[in-house]
Design a protein around this motif. Sequence first.
Motif, PDB file in Angstrom:
ATOM      1  N   CYS A   1      33.893  47.944  28.828  1.00 29.74           N
ATOM      2  CA  CYS A   1      33.783  46.689  29.574  1.00 29.74           C
ATOM      3  C   CYS A   1      35.016  46.563  30.457  1.00 29.74           C
ATOM      4  O   CYS A   1      36.152  46.629  29.962  1.00 29.74           O
ATOM      5  N   VAL A   2      34.800  46.404  31.751  1.00 32.87           N
ATOM      6  CA  VAL A   2      35.907  46.273  32.705  1.00 32.87           C
ATOM      7  C   VAL A   2      35.830  44.897  33.359  1.00 32.87           C
ATOM      8  O   VAL A   2      34.814  44.549  33.976  1.00 32.87           O
ATOM      9  N   TYR A   3      36.900  44.130  33.224  1.00 36.23           N
ATOM     10  CA  TYR A   3      36.969  42.827  33.888  1.00 36.23           C
ATOM     11  C   TYR A   3      37.702  43.013  35.212  1.00 36.23           C
ATOM     12  O   TYR A   3      38.931  43.130  35.259  1.00 36.23           O
ATOM     13  N   ALA A   4      36.913  43.060  36.295  1.00 34.48           N
ATOM     14  CA  ALA A   4      37.468  43.294  37.629  1.00 34.48           C
ATOM     15  C   ALA A   4      37.379  42.068  38.523  1.00 34.48           C
ATOM     16  O   ALA A   4      37.756  42.129  39.690  1.00 34.48           O
ATOM     17  N   ALA A   5      36.863  40.956  37.993  1.00 30.65           N
ATOM     18  CA  ALA A   5      36.771  39.740  38.795  1.00 30.65           C
ATOM     19  C   ALA A   5      38.173  39.216  39.093  1.00 30.65           C
ATOM     20  O   ALA A   5      39.038  39.212  38.217  1.00 30.65           O
ATOM     21  N   GLY A   6      38.385  38.787  40.311  1.00 29.84           N
ATOM     22  CA  GLY A   6      39.700  38.260  40.652  1.00 29.84           C
ATOM     23  C   GLY A   6      39.704  37.567  41.999  1.00 29.84           C
ATOM     24  O   GLY A   6      38.997  37.981  42.918  1.00 29.84           O
ATOM     25  N   VAL A   7      40.479  36.512  42.097  1.00 29.94           N
ATOM     26  CA  VAL A   7      40.676  35.813  43.367  1.00 29.94           C
ATOM     27  C   VAL A   7      42.156  35.489  43.497  1.00 29.94           C
ATOM     28  O   VAL A   7      42.892  35.440  42.510  1.00 29.94           O
ATOM     29  N   GLY A   8      42.576  35.240  44.720  1.00 33.44           N
ATOM     30  CA  GLY A   8      43.958  34.858  44.954  1.00 33.44           C
ATOM     31  C   GLY A   8      44.130  34.314  46.353  1.00 33.44           C
ATOM     32  O   GLY A   8      43.759  34.980  47.317  1.00 33.44           O
ATOM     33  N   GLU A   9      44.640  33.110  46.451  1.00 29.88           N
ATOM     34  CA  GLU A   9      44.877  32.473  47.745  1.00 29.88           C
ATOM     35  C   GLU A   9      46.359  32.175  47.903  1.00 29.88           C
ATOM     36  O   GLU A   9      47.048  31.827  46.930  1.00 29.88           O
ATOM     37  N   LEU A  10      46.849  32.313  49.134  1.00 27.06           N
ATOM     38  CA  LEU A  10      48.214  31.894  49.406  1.00 27.06           C
ATOM     39  C   LEU A  10      48.327  30.388  49.233  1.00 27.06           C
ATOM     40  O   LEU A  10      47.358  29.649  49.447  1.00 27.06           O
TER      41      LEU A  10
END
Length: 231
Positions: free
Chosen positions: A72-81
Amino acid sequence: MRQAIVIGNTDGIGLALTRRLLAEGWAVTGLSRREATLEHDRYVHVASDVTAAPYRADLARALTAAGRVDLCVYAAGVGELLDLDDLAAQTRAVEVNLVGAARTVEVVGPHLLAAGAGHLIGLSSLADALISPDAPGYAASKAGMSTYLLSLRPVLARRGVAVSTVRFGYVDTKLARGPVRPLMISVDRAVDVLMRCIDRRPAVVSYPRRMALLIAAAAPAVRLRARLSRS
């Protein structure tokens, strides 16, 4: 046939990893908030947002349908300045990157423990070592993810389940923002690193190594400056 679950795989590293796993003979179930553009006879897609209430149930059903899960790979990701007029974006980074990962472990962990085998990988970031006024939600969420996964590793290992934390620097995806992106690597290179991680199951992978060393050296100074700025 080996079976993988990849969360957050309609673009970026998650999509490239899904394609590589399929090319190497894996069966893959992907979960992402968007519908899939990928079609393959060994691929199943579930549209589900890791921050939404149905996510746990969606993931549980996907696990049941997949049967035995090896990875199982958790690759979800977000990032805002940081935008002080939109602090909700920082909250969302914490919800997706940290809380979403914890929810995934909550559902997948018992499944792997029942089998007494399997490998859980979380895509964290070298930013987990920094205090970041530019993207505080991203840095904080990745720090939390790394700490959580590293803390779980020895406990789950006693039951046959491996846990790996992969800390990338800049990867050429939509998350790589800002005018300066030192030592940025391609998505394909990131997948190469992940495939080695799948084979070797280390506790931590930090890549690129040079950037990891630079951040490790700078992090104490960054924290000291932050403390002094408050005094």
